[in-house]
Design an enzyme around this catalytic site. Sequence first.
Site, PDB file in Angstrom:
ATOM      1  N   ASN A 189       0.846  -1.199   0.000  1.00 47.71           N
ATOM      2  CA  ASN A 189       0.000   0.000   0.000  1.00 47.71           C
ATOM      3  C   ASN A 189       0.889   1.260   0.000  1.00 47.71           C
ATOM      4  OD1 ASN A 189      -2.311   1.519  -0.037  1.00 47.71           O
ATOM      5  ND2 ASN A 189      -3.137   0.730   1.893  1.00 47.71           N
ATOM      6  N   HIS A 236      -8.239   3.455   8.658  1.00 46.84           N
ATOM      7  CA  HIS A 236      -8.705   2.163   8.161  1.00 46.84           C
ATOM      8  C   HIS A 236     -10.136   1.855   8.596  1.00 46.84           C
ATOM      9  CE1 HIS A 236      -4.567   1.078   6.942  1.00 46.84           C
ATOM     10  NE2 HIS A 236      -5.165   0.173   6.196  1.00 46.84           N
TER      11      HIS A 236
END
Length: 495
Positions: free
Chosen positions: A318, A349
């Site tokens: 990521n 998140h």
Amino acid sequence: QVNFVVCQLFALLAAVWFRTYLHSSKTSPFIRHVVATLLGLYLALFCFGWYALHFVIQSGISYYIMIIIGVENMHKYCFVFALGYLTVCQITRVYIFDYGQYSADFSGPMMIITQKITSLAFEIHDGMFRKNEDLTPSQRCLAVRRMPSLLEYLSYNCNFMGILAGPLCSYKDYITFIEGRSYQLQQSEANGKEDTKYEQTDPSPNIAVAQKLLICGLSLLFHMTITKTLPVEYNIDDNFRATASWPVRFFYLYVSLMAARPKYYFAWTLADAINNAAGFGFRGYDKNGVTRWDLISNLRIQQIEFSTSFKMFLDNWNIQTALWLKRVCYERATFSPTIQTFILSAIWHGVYPGYYLTFLTGVLMTLAARAIRNNIRHYFVQSPAVKLCYDIVTWMATQAAISYTVVPFVLLSVKPSLTFYSSCYFCLHIASILVLLVFPLKRTQKGSKKHESVQPVWSRKLEEESLLQKNNYSTTNNSFSQKQEITCRYQALKQ
């Protein structure tokens, strides 16, 4: 999931059409902005229904905040609002509507939009308020010198190439692509003079797109065949814990978490291919003159699977989110930047407790790995044979630590996560604390490359690849590397 794949495949076809028929040489930036935005909102509406209005609301209010607050403090207000709005949406989706499920998970695209809103706010603050000498080289290169129009802002946040799965890109890179200046700027700087032949011919992304689609196909095949047979939940199965030996349990832990990664490989690589198909993502040329289409790539699979340190894994997984965390948090934190960055990552998140267990564990693992590396690594790098043994051991330790750390991220809830950790007697938590007590942790200078991860001995080519990808642009000759800073300044002036 079916809607997501169908929409991404449609976006891939639309990207080819966009590059062919709405090329910057044929169409004005206004038309390209309008079409990219409308296609993006259509895909969002198809995938998420009226939940897609959240994307427009979040972007619209953030733009209004930027206008009325002013460049001095707007980055703070935009950061608080965008992250707060995302968190409220995640709370309502998880705890009111559908805990543990991913149906109508509109918060996924909102996570990318939140990154774009906050990063652009900081870039405008850097470019229009802070003094140039107070900026780091990366901040100076990314700084935005004028306020974007509403259309430019919506196009950046909601374009069809990145609205569903990203990846994050800098505002300047996106505007340069829309206006058709990315290839010309890089080519003219590389040659030191204007070259009509190169300026009229864009590099083709077809080979890069085909390679990435092949990776997508293999990842999807692996996910549909292997992943289902190796569920992460089996790690907390009572019978398995009671009968399996420790080596078997740790081996299954590793393979089950490795099998959980291909779905991310598929989604992020497909998103990268879509941007490339539209002509976005060109970085330049490598030393052999081969085109590079990894400007906004989100992962490097080979480096992930062969990581020899916790940091190396995070640096290649990521990637654009890691850069966002670095730019908006780590580089600007006044104290404990590592802890603050992990906390921000957990909040971004979502609100599942497992995310917080994972990132709090990640803080311990990162600090312990850094302490070990600072204190003992230099004893093992003198001899190639010893270095190879060291790399193998650190690879095994890294894979075990990563697998151990991310189990709560997959299990989501507190009870099963604690069941797993208690079945392991919290062994790596305790080991990390002992390491921090035994080894002194040197203070690291933010932004320095002192503690960057090093590739294993058996993969020298990967090391060269990683170093090349840290440059803003690649080059076909040595003169271009001396002019990278000039390129940044030139782009800033054009902005």
